[in-house]
Design a protein around this motif. Structure first.
Motif, PDB file in Angstrom:
ATOM      1  N   ALA A   1     127.657 114.969  18.953  1.00  0.00           N
ATOM      2  CA  ALA A   1     126.881 115.672  20.317  1.00  0.00           C
ATOM      3  C   ALA A   1     125.455 115.320  20.114  1.00  0.00           C
ATOM      4  N   THR A   2     124.693 115.306  21.157  1.00  0.00           N
ATOM      5  CA  THR A   2     123.467 115.056  21.516  1.00  0.00           C
ATOM      6  C   THR A   2     122.810 116.077  22.176  1.00  0.00           C
ATOM      7  N   VAL A   3     121.674 116.629  21.921  1.00  0.00           N
ATOM      8  CA  VAL A   3     121.111 117.663  22.933  1.00  0.00           C
ATOM      9  C   VAL A   3     120.003 117.224  23.681  1.00  0.00           C
ATOM     10  N   VAL A   4     120.039 117.528  24.943  1.00  0.00           N
ATOM     11  CA  VAL A   4     118.884 116.845  25.731  1.00  0.00           C
ATOM     12  C   VAL A   4     118.152 118.202  26.457  1.00  0.00           C
ATOM     13  N   HIS A   5     116.902 118.274  26.053  1.00  0.00           N
ATOM     14  CA  HIS A   5     116.122 119.148  26.751  1.00  0.00           C
ATOM     15  C   HIS A   5     115.308 118.951  28.316  1.00  0.00           C
ATOM     16  N   ALA A   6     116.120 119.302  29.351  1.00  0.00           N
ATOM     17  CA  ALA A   6     115.974 118.562  30.627  1.00  0.00           C
ATOM     18  C   ALA A   6     116.756 119.807  31.775  1.00  0.00           C
ATOM     19  N   ASP A   7     116.224 119.420  32.799  1.00  0.00           N
ATOM     20  CA  ASP A   7     117.008 120.097  34.198  1.00  0.00           C
ATOM     21  C   ASP A   7     118.361 119.278  34.185  1.00  0.00           C
ATOM     22  N   ALA A   8     119.559 120.128  34.202  1.00  0.00           N
ATOM     23  CA  ALA A   8     120.888 119.826  34.412  1.00  0.00           C
ATOM     24  C   ALA A   8     120.883 118.571  35.342  1.00  0.00           C
ATOM     25  N   THR A   9     120.195 118.986  36.622  1.00  0.00           N
ATOM     26  CA  THR A   9     120.578 118.051  37.841  1.00  0.00           C
ATOM     27  C   THR A   9     119.759 117.061  37.618  1.00  0.00           C
ATOM     28  N   ALA A  10     118.843 116.645  36.714  1.00  0.00           N
ATOM     29  CA  ALA A  10     118.047 115.499  36.874  1.00  0.00           C
ATOM     30  C   ALA A  10     118.291 114.356  35.815  1.00  0.00           C
ATOM     31  N   VAL A  11     119.409 114.789  35.231  1.00  0.00           N
ATOM     32  CA  VAL A  11     119.920 113.951  33.831  1.00  0.00           C
ATOM     33  C   VAL A  11     120.991 112.988  34.688  1.00  0.00           C
ATOM     34  N   SER A  12     121.101 111.773  33.976  1.00  0.00           N
ATOM     35  CA  SER A  12     121.868 110.516  34.417  1.00  0.00           C
ATOM     36  C   SER A  12     123.212 110.729  33.850  1.00  0.00           C
ATOM     37  N   LEU A  13     124.277 110.633  34.846  1.00  0.00           N
ATOM     38  CA  LEU A  13     125.743 110.808  34.450  1.00  0.00           C
ATOM     39  C   LEU A  13     126.343 109.454  34.122  1.00  0.00           C
ATOM     40  N   GLU A  14     125.690 108.357  34.203  1.00  0.00           N
ATOM     41  CA  GLU A  14     126.204 106.988  34.130  1.00  0.00           C
ATOM     42  C   GLU A  14     127.147 106.926  32.694  1.00  0.00           C
ATOM     43  N   GLY A  15     128.230 106.479  32.751  1.00  0.00           N
ATOM     44  CA  GLY A  15     129.185 106.301  31.627  1.00  0.00           C
ATOM     45  C   GLY A  15     129.748 107.637  31.230  1.00  0.00           C
ATOM     46  N   ILE A  16     129.564 108.697  31.904  1.00  0.00           N
ATOM     47  CA  ILE A  16     130.086 109.954  31.534  1.00  0.00           C
ATOM     48  C   ILE A  16     131.137 110.066  32.606  1.00  0.00           C
ATOM     49  N   ASP A  17     132.427 110.584  31.960  1.00  0.00           N
ATOM     50  CA  ASP A  17     133.478 111.068  32.802  1.00  0.00           C
ATOM     51  C   ASP A  17     134.140 112.216  33.050  1.00  0.00           C
ATOM     52  N   GLY A  18     133.363 113.241  32.203  1.00  0.00           N
ATOM     53  CA  GLY A  18     133.653 114.637  32.381  1.00  0.00           C
ATOM     54  C   GLY A  18     132.329 115.609  32.555  1.00  0.00           C
ATOM     55  N   VAL A  19     132.480 116.506  33.006  1.00  0.00           N
ATOM     56  CA  VAL A  19     131.349 117.661  33.216  1.00  0.00           C
ATOM     57  C   VAL A  19     131.838 118.863  32.906  1.00  0.00           C
ATOM     58  N   TRP A  20     131.128 119.633  32.091  1.00  0.00           N
ATOM     59  CA  TRP A  20     131.174 121.200  32.113  1.00  0.00           C
ATOM     60  C   TRP A  20     129.995 121.758  32.317  1.00  0.00           C
ATOM     61  N   LEU A  21     130.184 122.674  32.982  1.00  0.00           N
ATOM     62  CA  LEU A  21     128.836 123.668  33.370  1.00  0.00           C
ATOM     63  C   LEU A  21     129.016 124.943  32.845  1.00  0.00           C
ATOM     64  N   ASP A  22     127.849 125.445  32.535  1.00  0.00           N
ATOM     65  CA  ASP A  22     127.957 127.036  32.346  1.00  0.00           C
ATOM     66  C   ASP A  22     126.524 127.474  33.071  1.00  0.00           C
ATOM     67  N   PRO A  23     126.505 127.498  34.419  1.00  0.00           N
ATOM     68  CA  PRO A  23     125.407 127.754  35.116  1.00  0.00           C
ATOM     69  C   PRO A  23     124.741 129.112  34.594  1.00  0.00           C
ATOM     70  N   ALA A  24     123.329 129.278  34.481  1.00  0.00           N
ATOM     71  CA  ALA A  24     122.449 130.297  34.191  1.00  0.00           C
ATOM     72  C   ALA A  24     122.840 131.391  35.154  1.00  0.00           C
ATOM     73  N   ARG A  25     123.316 132.677  34.827  1.00  0.00           N
ATOM     74  CA  ARG A  25     123.692 133.629  35.838  1.00  0.00           C
ATOM     75  C   ARG A  25     122.871 134.725  35.489  1.00  0.00           C
ATOM     76  N   ARG A  26     121.782 134.614  34.761  1.00  0.00           N
ATOM     77  CA  ARG A  26     120.757 135.921  34.565  1.00  0.00           C
ATOM     78  C   ARG A  26     119.328 135.409  34.597  1.00  0.00           C
TER      79      ARG A  26
END
Length: 412
Positions: free
Chosen positions: A148-173
């Motif tokens: 696991a690697t943590v990236v401090h960034a906007d989720a919509t601005a991160v490159s998804l190249e080479g990534i075949d799955g995405v899980w999201l837990d959007p901020a709802r507060r």
């Protein structure tokens, strides 16, 4: 003025802060003042002491979701409120394992619960979090997992190249000086639901955790919606797209309780499925689990029970015989009366009722206020009885009724 969350976390990431936090035992509110005074007397700064005690309190609260892992984790208040329970996160991760996903981006990873579950199953994880304090917590929480690697960034601005799955837990507060406030519109989430749909359009395996109150007409077409309850509390609805969605399942209710997990599913879209029969209040009354109600599967459960609804718009089921089910709580019907406060008060007195449990659906009655009216011992100073009773208040067409019921013990 109290430190901002990122400043409190920064205090904990010093050697002094980490060691001080580790030295504390379980948090007890009754001891907080004396512990605070003792630590400050020992020479620790007020800011560090506040950060350590806040974290100790959050760790104790977090044990309900994270068990013994909470003792080594870091939390923020808002992050803990939205965090996924570890046993639920494991079920999310299993979807990606079964789909053969090798690299998952956890966008809006929060404190890292879902990333922990994914990484523990040998899936490579890129955990992305915009909030600085929460990202720092996730970094600590994911340190035991080399995948696991943590990236401090906007989720919509991160490159998804080479990534075949995405899980999201959007901020709802949203967080302010007065605390946290829930957001209801899916397009105001961070990231919004439309962004999730755009990811799914790429063909990747995509899952997203949403609040269980999402309107059915906001659920995108072509996905599976699975509502989940844990210990009777509806915790989430997860929307699954592409390889992580099950063929033939449009909506589902997964109920996790003391007896394990049980699920009911439907391939029909919302509003579809069996047409419920409507009949009298008789035999046994069943109160469906909240996940069943949210998923629109009450009629399906009624069919399983050989029962009917008492009103087509209200989620109460009646059946002539008792059947064991994980999807509803059962009560034996003892008596049905018109709803009338004066008559109910006389009934309470005649039956020596001193403890009254009131349930309601389809009526504006407030159980707490009605209880005060029905039980003696209020302003009149009367003496209460010794018996316990349960009333179910509901509506049948335009008629309001009070149903006296007896809870049926759940099967072991």
């Amino acid at each position: 003025m109290a430190d901002a969350p990122q400043d409190q976390i920064a205090h904990l990431l010093t050697s002094e802060g980490w060691e001080l936090l580790a030295s504390l035992g379980p948090y007890r509110e009754s001891e907080a003042f004396s512990v605070n005074a003792g630590l400050r007397k020992a020479g620790h700064s007020p800011e560090l002491v506040a950060a350590v005690l806040t974290q100790s309190r959050l760790r104790t609260r977090a044990e309900a979701k994270f068990g013994e892992f909470a003792r080594q984790m870091l939390f923020t208040q808002a992050g803990l409120e939205q965090a996924t329970r570890l046993n639920v996160a494991a079920r999310h991760a299993e979807r990606f394992v079964k789909a053969g996903t090798g690299h998952v981006a956890d966008l809006g990873c929060g404190l890292g619960a879902d990333s922990m579950a994914l990484a523990s199953m040998d899936i490579k994880v890129t955990a992305v979090e915009l909030d600085e304090a929460t990202a720092a917590c996730a970094t600590i929480n994911l340190m035991p997992f080399p995948h696991a690697t943590v990236v401090h960034a906007d989720a919509t601005a991160v490159s998804l190249e080479g990534i075949d799955g995405v899980w999201l837990d959007p901020a709802r507060r949203t967080t302010s000086s007065s605390g946290t406030k829930r957001i209801w519109d899916p397009e105001d989430f961070s990231p919004p639901l439309s962004y999730v749909e755009s990811l799914a359009a790429s063909g990747r395996a995509v899952g997203v955790k949403m609040g269980p109150g999402i309107p059915h007409d906001s659920v995108p077409a072509g996905c599976e919606a699975q509502w989940m309850s844990v210990g009777g509390d509806v915790t989430e609805v997860a929307l699954w797209f592409n390889a992580v969605a099950r063929p033939g399942v449009r909506r589902a209710a997964l109920v996790i309780g003391a007896r394990g997990a049980a699920e009911i599913t439907s391939g029909e879209d919302f509003g579809g499925g069996p047409l419920p029969d409507v009949g009298p209040v008789e035999g046994y009354l069943y109160e469906p689990d909240g996940a069943v109600i949210r998923a629109g599967l009450v009629a399906d459960v009624a069919l399983q029970l050989g029962g009917h609804l008492v009103d087509e718009h209200i989620a109460y089921i009646c059946a002539p015989a008792l059947r064991d089910t994980p999807f509803a709580r059962a009560y034996k019907v003892l008596e049905v009366m018109p709803y009338n406060v004066k008559a109910l008060k006389a009934w309470v007195k005649a039956n020596g009722v001193g403890v009254l449990d009131i349930k309601k659906r389809g009526t504006a009655v407030t159980p707490e206020e009605l209880r005060k009216q029905l039980l003696p011992g209020g302003k009149s100073g009367g003496k209460r009885g010794s018996k316990t009773a349960t009333l179910v208040l509901t509506r049948i067409g335009e008629e309001r009724v009070a149903v006296v019921v007896e809870p049926v013990a759940a099967a072991a």
